[in-house]
Write an enzyme that holds these catalytic residues in place. Structure first.
Site, mmCIF file in Angstrom:
data_model
loop_
_atom_site.group_PDB
_atom_site.id
_atom_site.type_symbol
_atom_site.label_atom_id
_atom_site.label_comp_id
_atom_site.label_asym_id
_atom_site.label_seq_id
_atom_site.Cartn_x
_atom_site.Cartn_y
_atom_site.Cartn_z
ATOM 1 N N PHE A 157 -20.892 -24.541 -21.658
ATOM 2 C CA PHE A 157 -21.726 -24.152 -20.515
ATOM 3 C C PHE A 157 -21.790 -22.644 -20.311
ATOM 4 O O PHE A 157 -22.709 -22.140 -19.680
ATOM 5 C CB PHE A 157 -21.212 -24.824 -19.224
ATOM 6 C CG PHE A 157 -19.989 -24.147 -18.638
ATOM 7 C CD1 PHE A 157 -20.113 -23.014 -17.838
ATOM 8 C CD2 PHE A 157 -18.710 -24.627 -18.894
ATOM 9 C CE1 PHE A 157 -18.985 -22.377 -17.316
ATOM 10 C CE2 PHE A 157 -17.587 -24.001 -18.373
ATOM 11 C CZ PHE A 157 -17.730 -22.872 -17.583
ATOM 12 N N GLU A 184 -24.559 -30.025 -20.993
ATOM 13 C CA GLU A 184 -25.365 -30.761 -20.014
ATOM 14 C C GLU A 184 -25.376 -30.066 -18.653
ATOM 15 O O GLU A 184 -26.183 -30.392 -17.792
ATOM 16 C CB GLU A 184 -24.848 -32.200 -19.885
ATOM 17 C CG GLU A 184 -23.436 -32.357 -19.311
ATOM 18 C CD GLU A 184 -22.303 -32.175 -20.333
ATOM 19 O OE1 GLU A 184 -22.485 -31.438 -21.326
ATOM 20 O OE2 GLU A 184 -21.243 -32.784 -20.127
ATOM 21 N N SER A 234 -14.043 -26.242 -25.578
ATOM 22 C CA SER A 234 -12.605 -26.187 -25.311
ATOM 23 C C SER A 234 -11.810 -26.691 -26.529
ATOM 24 O O SER A 234 -12.331 -27.434 -27.367
ATOM 25 C CB SER A 234 -12.280 -27.022 -24.079
ATOM 26 O OG SER A 234 -12.706 -28.346 -24.281
ATOM 27 N N CYS A 289 -15.064 -16.851 -23.166
ATOM 28 C CA CYS A 289 -14.007 -17.145 -24.140
ATOM 29 C C CYS A 289 -13.318 -15.873 -24.593
ATOM 30 O O CYS A 289 -12.245 -15.911 -25.163
ATOM 31 C CB CYS A 289 -14.600 -17.862 -25.336
ATOM 32 S SG CYS A 289 -15.791 -16.848 -26.198
ATOM 33 N N GLU A 390 -5.330 -22.125 -20.681
ATOM 34 C CA GLU A 390 -6.567 -21.383 -20.451
ATOM 35 C C GLU A 390 -7.074 -21.780 -19.065
ATOM 36 O O GLU A 390 -7.319 -22.961 -18.809
ATOM 37 C CB GLU A 390 -7.616 -21.757 -21.507
ATOM 38 C CG GLU A 390 -8.925 -21.035 -21.279
ATOM 39 C CD GLU A 390 -10.028 -21.441 -22.264
ATOM 40 O OE1 GLU A 390 -10.175 -22.649 -22.541
ATOM 41 O OE2 GLU A 390 -10.739 -20.545 -22.736
HETATM 42 P P1 NAD Z 1 -16.258 -28.389 -23.262
HETATM 43 O O1 NAD Z 1 -15.332 -28.517 -24.412
HETATM 44 O O2 NAD Z 1 -15.985 -29.194 -22.051
HETATM 45 O O3 NAD Z 1 -17.754 -28.768 -23.709
HETATM 46 C C1 NAD Z 1 -18.343 -28.200 -24.853
HETATM 47 C C2 NAD Z 1 -19.377 -29.184 -25.401
HETATM 48 O O4 NAD Z 1 -18.715 -30.393 -25.767
HETATM 49 C C3 NAD Z 1 -20.460 -29.558 -24.413
HETATM 50 O O5 NAD Z 1 -21.694 -29.613 -25.082
HETATM 51 C C4 NAD Z 1 -20.024 -30.927 -23.919
HETATM 52 O O6 NAD Z 1 -21.104 -31.758 -23.568
HETATM 53 C C5 NAD Z 1 -19.282 -31.514 -25.100
HETATM 54 N N1 NAD Z 1 -18.183 -32.401 -24.705
HETATM 55 C C6 NAD Z 1 -17.479 -32.374 -23.548
HETATM 56 N N2 NAD Z 1 -16.533 -33.331 -23.555
HETATM 57 C C7 NAD Z 1 -16.643 -33.972 -24.736
HETATM 58 C C8 NAD Z 1 -15.921 -35.062 -25.338
HETATM 59 N N3 NAD Z 1 -14.914 -35.654 -24.720
HETATM 60 N N4 NAD Z 1 -16.296 -35.452 -26.572
HETATM 61 C C9 NAD Z 1 -17.301 -34.849 -27.215
HETATM 62 N N5 NAD Z 1 -18.011 -33.813 -26.689
HETATM 63 C C10 NAD Z 1 -17.683 -33.381 -25.472
HETATM 64 O O7 NAD Z 1 -16.344 -26.828 -22.909
HETATM 65 P P2 NAD Z 1 -17.076 -26.146 -21.679
HETATM 66 O O8 NAD Z 1 -16.298 -26.429 -20.439
HETATM 67 O O9 NAD Z 1 -18.523 -26.435 -21.700
HETATM 68 O O10 NAD Z 1 -16.907 -24.610 -22.079
HETATM 69 C C11 NAD Z 1 -15.756 -23.856 -21.808
HETATM 70 C C12 NAD Z 1 -14.815 -23.836 -22.991
HETATM 71 O O11 NAD Z 1 -15.484 -23.333 -24.137
HETATM 72 C C13 NAD Z 1 -13.621 -22.913 -22.783
HETATM 73 O O12 NAD Z 1 -12.482 -23.522 -23.302
HETATM 74 C C14 NAD Z 1 -13.978 -21.675 -23.592
HETATM 75 O O13 NAD Z 1 -12.898 -20.906 -24.037
HETATM 76 C C15 NAD Z 1 -14.696 -22.304 -24.741
HETATM 77 N N6 NAD Z 1 -15.537 -21.338 -25.418
HETATM 78 C C16 NAD Z 1 -15.096 -20.859 -26.619
HETATM 79 C C17 NAD Z 1 -15.835 -19.910 -27.277
HETATM 80 C C18 NAD Z 1 -15.357 -19.363 -28.593
HETATM 81 O O14 NAD Z 1 -16.103 -18.634 -29.206
HETATM 82 N N7 NAD Z 1 -14.177 -19.690 -29.076
HETATM 83 C C19 NAD Z 1 -17.037 -19.440 -26.734
HETATM 84 C C20 NAD Z 1 -17.459 -19.950 -25.516
HETATM 85 C C21 NAD Z 1 -16.693 -20.907 -24.866
#
Ligand code: NAD
Length: 505
Positions: A157, A184, A234, A289, A390
């Site tokens: 997101f 989403e 994540s 991130c 985190e």
């Molecule tokens: P998230 O892991 O909750 O969601 C990421 C994606 O995975 C979304 O499209 C979501 O719909 C999908 N998703 C969520 N739960 C899922 C599941 N159980 N099974 C399969 N898919 C699933 O992450 P978020 O809250 O949207 O974003 C924040 C996280 O992203 C933080 O941990 C941040 O550090 C990380 N992030 C990392 C980087 C990087 O470059 N390493 C960059 C941006 C964000």
């Protein structure tokens, strides 16, 4: 989640084969404006049939796109670049409306995404192979990089435009077709990016967007026609994506969460350092991130540094991202803001010193928004949850170290290894830090060392599962596979005979 459709707000469907399409799935979710707490839209959640529709469109578009000369692909990207530039304000507003970050920050992230499009316009050069003449008598050898087919991207997101742009411009420039599943929570910007790509001349089916949750992601991971998956999110989900794709034989890169440290040495310019840390810790409400979430103050600088950060953090202007002149907007959801508050509670209970407490902040006129003030905790130790996890919010923790060696060891022992920075005036100390630190992206007096598009972005350990980082040459390698061709044009009367292992000499 999974509520029946609310007809009072519009529902966002998908972008498949060059047009908006309605969902087959009856599932959907709410999209919220974090500054007001109001539901602004609903978004369809794709089921396996929806995902398949997008994949079939991408599959059908692949052969012609693969065979389109790279220079022509690049020209479409050049037009796309111009269109994004022209629609910059509208895209930034879409980001702010669903993510909450301040408009200047939204525009900045758009710019970083655009740089990847600019990188991808160089694809005719980037795809050039190698040639060796006469590897054996009258035998030549050349290598090419070829696209994989249908690739998918699953994004978080916190960067509704930039993170998808780490992926699809490079994948598409390489000759692949693409299915994007953005978060989403922030679905609108991706839809606008798709419309603009069509306007730039991209053939239908090359770029598709579906929305949804775990069920939609699982349909992507299980789809036999998807050859490669890029994920950013994540750490637990990144690990799941990596393992599931590996089992299915798909190419995968899965970028995870972070705990980024800034080491401040006693010789650092404190005013400059404190300013840099404020932006890196609290910018985008800490939902980056690459945010700095832990400062390691090397003795004896700690007290002075903490005092300076406190003063600056207390002066931050917090409010709706679109109201102009704000430093920090709201968090993404009420649930997330409660989680962040819970970490500050835990830090206090575990014995950290509360220097600045953002838990009680309310935004006048936007009382239902998901706002938090900046929190600063000092004397934090590695066993506390505020350090171990985190938090992904406007919370900065300060640890103390006796030496640079101790600071480096602390960072190298952390399971996350996305970004890190050192603040110092000593070239020797900076060089030692650069050489000894085991982290993917390193800043020397640069708090958020996000590599430009011509380099590759990625962390180590639990911050990335897979072998290739995103964009730059690693992105090109991820979205292509190598072929090596060995060529001989023998004279008809001098054909070699025999059944032995061929040698080239
Ligand atoms: P998230 O892991 O909750 O969601 C990421 C994606 O995975 C979304 O499209 C979501 O719909 C999908 N998703 C969520 N739960 C899922 C599941 N159980 N099974 C399969 N898919 C699933 O992450 P978020 O809250 O949207 O974003 C924040 C996280 O992203 C933080 O941990 C941040 O550090 C990380 N992030 C990392 C980087 C990087 O470059 N390493 C960059 C941006 C964000």
């Amino acid at each position: 989640m999974n509520k029946p459709m609310d007809v009072s707000v519009p529902t966002i469907g998908y972008w498949i084969n060059g047009q908006h399409v309605a969902a087959a799935s009856s599932r959907s979710g709410e999209v919220t404006n974090p500054a007001t707490g109001a539901v602004s839209k609903r978004v369809a959640y794709a089921n396996a049939a929806d995902v398949d529709r997008a994949v079939q469109a991408a599959r059908a578009a692949f052969p012609a796109w693969r065979d389109t000369p790279p220079l022509r692909r690049a020209r479409i990207l050049m037009r796309y670049r111009e269109l994004i530039e022209k629609n910059r304000d509208e895209l930034a507003k879409l980001i702010t409306a669903e993510h909450g970050k301040v408009l200047a920050d939204a525009a900045g992230s758009l710019q970083r995404g655009l740089e990847v499009v600019e990188f991808a316009t160089g694809i005719p050069h980037l795809l050039k192979g190698e040639l060796s003449v006469n590897v054996g008598t009258d035998v030549d050898c050349h290598s090419t990089r070829e696209p994989l087919g249908v690739c998918a991207g699953i994004t978080p997101f916190n960067f509704p435009v930039m993170v998808p742009m780490w992926m699809y411009p490079v994948a598409i420039a390489c000759g692949n077709t693409f299915v994007l599943k953005p978060s989403e929570k922030v679905p609108s910007a991706a839809m606008r990016l798709a419309e603009l790509f069509k306007e730039a001349g991209l053939p239908d089916g090359v770029f598709n967007v579906v929305h949804g949750d775990k069920e939609s992601v699982d349909a992507i991971l299980a789809h036999p026609d998807i050859r490669a998956v890029s994920f950013v999110g994540s750490t637990p989900i990144a690990k799941y994506i990596y393992e599931t794709c590996a089992k299915a034989g798909k190419r995968v890169q899965a970028l995870g969460g972070a705990k980024n440290h800034a080491v401040v040495l006693p010789d650092a310019d404190l005013e400059f350092t404190a300013d840099a840390l404020i932006g890196a810790a609290y910018g985008s409400a800490g939902e980056r991130c690459m945010a700095i979430s832990a400062v390691v103050a090397v003795d004896p600088i700690g007290d002075q540094l903490v005092e300076m950060i406190k003063k600056k953090a207390a002066a931050l202007k917090i409010g709706p991202g679109d109201s102009g002149n704000m430093d920090m907007g709201p968090l993404i959801t009420r649930q997330h803001s409660d989680k962040v508050k819970g970490y500050v509670d835990a830090g206090e209970k575990e014995g950290a010193k509360m220097v600045l407490d953002g838990r009680g902040f309310t935004c006048k006129g936007n009382e239902d928004g998901f706002f938090l003030g900046a929190s600063l905790l000092d004397k934090v130790t590695p066993s506390m949850s505020v350090y171990k996890d985190e938090i992904f919010g406007p919370v900065l923790v300060v640890l103390r170290a006796k030496s640079l060696d101790e600071a480096i060891k602390l960072i190298n022992d952390n399971p996350y290894a996305n970004g890190t920075a050192v603040f110092t005036r000593s070239g020797g100390a900076a060089r030692k830090f650069e050489r000894e630190i085991e982290v993917g992206m390193v800043g020397i007096n640069v708090p958020i060392p996000v590599p430009t598009a011509f380099f590759s972005f990625g962390g180590w350990r639990n911050s990335l599962f897979g072998d290739q980082h995103v964009h730059g040459m690693e992105g090109v390698r991820f979205y292509t596979r190598g072929k090596v061709v060995t060529t001989r044009w023998p004279d008809a009367d001098a054909l070699p005979t025999g059944f032995h292992m061929p040698t080239l000499g």
